[in-house]
Design a protein around this motif. Structure first.
Motif, PDB file in Angstrom:
ATOM      1  N   ALA A  75      11.623  17.874  16.005  1.00 38.45           N
ATOM      2  CA  ALA A  75      12.962  18.254  16.973  1.00 38.45           C
ATOM      3  C   ALA A  75      13.694  19.229  16.076  1.00 38.45           C
ATOM      4  N   LYS A  77      16.644  20.385  16.504  1.00 38.27           N
ATOM      5  CA  LYS A  77      18.094  19.902  16.249  1.00 38.27           C
ATOM      6  C   LYS A  77      18.345  19.952  14.846  1.00 38.27           C
ATOM      7  N   ASP A  96      10.298  20.071  19.779  1.00 41.50           N
ATOM      8  CA  ASP A  96      11.158  19.194  20.676  1.00 41.50           C
ATOM      9  C   ASP A  96      12.384  20.006  20.838  1.00 41.50           C
ATOM     10  N   SER A 119      13.984  18.101  25.976  1.00 36.83           N
ATOM     11  CA  SER A 119      14.452  16.931  25.893  1.00 36.83           C
ATOM     12  C   SER A 119      16.084  17.168  26.101  1.00 36.83           C
ATOM     13  N   ARG A 166      12.170   9.929  30.677  1.00 37.81           N
ATOM     14  CA  ARG A 166      12.608   9.317  29.615  1.00 37.81           C
ATOM     15  C   ARG A 166      13.251   7.821  30.005  1.00 37.81           C
ATOM     16  N   HIS A 216      12.914   7.476  23.060  1.00 39.50           N
ATOM     17  CA  HIS A 216      13.386   7.846  21.844  1.00 39.50           C
ATOM     18  C   HIS A 216      14.525   7.112  21.675  1.00 39.50           C
ATOM     19  N   SER A 219      17.693   7.305  15.547  1.00 39.37           N
ATOM     20  CA  SER A 219      17.597   8.143  14.332  1.00 39.37           C
ATOM     21  C   SER A 219      17.831   7.225  13.044  1.00 39.37           C
ATOM     22  N   GLN A 220      17.097   7.714  12.254  1.00 43.92           N
ATOM     23  CA  GLN A 220      17.194   7.167  10.874  1.00 43.92           C
ATOM     24  C   GLN A 220      16.920   5.480  10.791  1.00 43.92           C
ATOM     25  N   GLY A 255      11.323  10.532  18.297  1.00 44.50           N
ATOM     26  CA  GLY A 255      11.364  10.595  16.837  1.00 44.50           C
ATOM     27  C   GLY A 255      12.111   9.384  16.193  1.00 44.50           C
ATOM     28  N   GLY A 256      12.913   9.416  14.990  1.00 44.02           N
ATOM     29  CA  GLY A 256      13.744   8.663  14.495  1.00 44.02           C
ATOM     30  C   GLY A 256      13.139   8.008  13.115  1.00 44.02           C
ATOM     31  N   ILE A 257      12.073   8.413  12.512  1.00 49.61           N
ATOM     32  CA  ILE A 257      11.563   7.629  11.467  1.00 49.61           C
ATOM     33  C   ILE A 257      12.731   8.153  10.162  1.00 49.61           C
ATOM     34  N   GLU A 290       8.108  12.835  17.909  1.00 46.59           N
ATOM     35  CA  GLU A 290       9.030  14.086  17.766  1.00 46.59           C
ATOM     36  C   GLU A 290       9.745  13.747  16.455  1.00 46.59           C
ATOM     37  N   PRO A 291       9.310  13.864  15.366  1.00 47.09           N
ATOM     38  CA  PRO A 291      10.183  13.427  14.290  1.00 47.09           C
ATOM     39  C   PRO A 291      10.960  14.798  13.676  1.00 47.09           C
ATOM     40  N   GLY A 292      12.193  14.520  13.353  1.00 50.70           N
ATOM     41  CA  GLY A 292      12.984  15.705  12.948  1.00 50.70           C
ATOM     42  C   GLY A 292      13.370  15.476  11.347  1.00 50.70           C
ATOM     43  N   ARG A 293      14.232  14.486  11.173  1.00 51.80           N
ATOM     44  CA  ARG A 293      14.836  13.995   9.783  1.00 51.80           C
ATOM     45  C   ARG A 293      13.672  13.914   9.011  1.00 51.80           C
ATOM     46  N   TYR A 388      19.904  17.754   9.779  1.00 51.45           N
ATOM     47  CA  TYR A 388      21.298  17.531  10.475  1.00 51.45           C
ATOM     48  C   TYR A 388      22.385  17.936   9.354  1.00 51.45           C
TER      49      TYR A 388
END
Ligand SMILES: *Cc1c(COP(=O)(O)O)cnc(C)c1O
Length: 442
Positions: A75, A77, A96, A119, A166, A216, A219-220, A255-257, A290-293, A388
């Motif tokens: 992700a 962002k 993503d 997305s 979605r 999705h 997050s976190q 994502g969100g893990i 789609e993990p970002g963090r 972030y």
């Protein structure tokens, strides 16, 4: 605000939250580079990322997902720096994106369009067209109106757009209200019950190739059970759509893990993979996460310098040269980032409130205990700042956008130079008036 124990410096070389961030000879290092060496060359505040930490995170995630055949789209962002994207892209990561700007970033980093998913709840028509022109892998649709916009854009370009719907599964991700995205009242996704009719409508449009569903939920996320609820719901929907003769071949699981900012626990990837396998694993769909963090958060720090110590009746405040414009998470989400002195003297007994210079009462990083005495000129690092952080920074109070530095082994380089007020002033040069309404013209 709760006082944070400084677990990270309980033992020298102990748990700093990442293998790549360690004390050597009492000096904080990222990989083999002493961070004070970087600070001698790059004025604070600046972000610093470990290539090795990013690579290690990607490789362990893809290893955990390999048995279920899921691919990874980072992700953008969370951290859109071109060099960070480059590290991930070199390992084969897809991306993503949530805007036309992120599309440009991903393409500039060399990511093939066939690995990019678009997305986001409010894509402009021009952004949809740009994505279709480069041959994007998939556009995730968030409303019927957006579906119609994609039909128009694809029709105008004479292409067929691969789209997923979605789903808003109405699941509580158990996370901060500002980063929950999968409950009914959140603005994201299409209500569960509206999906079959909209999927049928998409199938009937020659401009569209409906490939599947996306979800999705936020997050976190540290307790994984909301994933099980959401993915079970998606599996039910796939079966329902198929029972009505509608083909579904891809699932985008979002994502969100979460990561352990305050030394809590980190979700177990094996357990996550098990949830995926048990819910959607048997559906014979191409799976993407789609993990970002999780991929970049632990890999980054924000380095700052203490400007002043302010002593008042009830507390000691260390005022530092990084502020909420550089790292917005504490002010926006009440997030707490661990703090690590660049030079570790000893575990102390002092408690400091750490505050930034921005003219807002919310510009506070937190209250930290167990610190050795701080003085003007001491440098500190905020941990878990790779996600972030820089990507959410602003120039509020006419503050420069902090530089970003990438470390790899025993080398470092500035991968985004500081953006200065002089840079911004060039956008505000005096121009001619372009229109006047008082002229009596019709
Ligand atoms: C933000 C976002 C992600 C990444 O979330 P993380 O919590 O950083 O893993 C993934 N997918 C979508 C659609 C998003 O908006």
């Amino acid at each position: 605000m709760a006082v944070q124990a400084l677990a990270s410096v309980d033992a020298l070389g102990g748990d700093t939250g990442s293998k790549q961030l360690v004390y050597r000879g009492r000096a904080l290092h990222m990989e083999s580079v002493c961070i004070n060496r970087i600070a001698a060359a790059v004025p604070t505040p600046f972000y610093c990322y470990s290539s090795d930490a990013i690579r290690a995170a990607y490789l362990s995630l893809s290893a955990a997902l390999k048995p279920i055949g899921a691919s990874v789209c980072f992700a953008v962002k969370a951290n859109g720096n071109l060099s960070v994207l480059g590290v991930l892209s070199a390992l084969g990561s897809g991306m993503d994106i949530v805007s036309g700007g992120e599309l440009k970033r991903a393409v500039s980093a060399g990511v093939p369009a066939s690995k990019i998913i678009f997305s986001g709840v409010g894509k402009k028509r021009s952004e949809i067209s740009s994505a279709l022109e480069v041959g994007i892998h998939q556009i995730n649709i968030e409303s019927e109106a957006e579906l119609e916009a994609v039909v128009e854009a694809a029709g105008a370009l004479g292409v067929r757009a691969a789209i997923a719907l979605r789903v808003n599964p109405d699941v509580d991700a158990g996370t901060h209200a500002k980063i929950s995205t999968g409950k009914k009242h959140d603005k994201f996704g299409i209500p569960f019950e509206d999906i079959p009719a909209l999927y049928a409508k998409a199938l009937a449009a020659p401009e569209l190739d409906p490939v599947g569903l996306a979800v999705h939920i936020g997050s976190q996320i540290v307790d994984l059970s909301p994933y099980r609820s959401a993915y079970s719901g998606i599996a039910d929907l796939v079966r329902l759509l198929r029972s009505r003769g509608m083909p579904v071949r891809r699932l985008d699981l979002g994502g969100g893990i979460g990561i352990p900012y305050d030394h809590g626990s980190s979700p177990d990837l094996g357990e996550y993979a098990t949830i995926v396998r048990e819910t959607v694993g048997g559906l014979d769909c191409e799976l993407t996460v789609e993990p970002g963090r999780w991929l970049v958060g632990p890999a980054g720090i924000l380095v700052t310098e203490v400007l002043y110590i302010k002593e008042t009746a009830d507390r000691l405040t260390a005022i530092v040269d990084a502020g909420m414009n550089d790292l917005m998470r504490p002010a926006m989400y009440g997030a707490v980032h661990p703090v690590l002195p660049l030079k570790h003297v000893r575990q102390g007994s002092h408690t400091y409130q750490i505050a930034g210079p921005v003219c807002e009462s919310s510009d506070i990083f937190g209250t930290y205990g167990n610190l050795a005495p701080l003085q003007s000129g001491d440098r500190l690092a905020f941990g878990y700042a790779g996600a972030y952080g820089a990507s959410m920074a602003s120039t509020y109070n006419a503050r420069d956008l902090a530089a970003e530095v990438l470390v790899d082994g025993d080398r470092f380089r500035v991968v985004r130079r500081r953006q200065t007020t002089e840079d911004l002033l060039t956008l505000e040069e005096e121009t001619e008036w372009q229109w006047s309404v008082g002229s009596g013209r019709a």
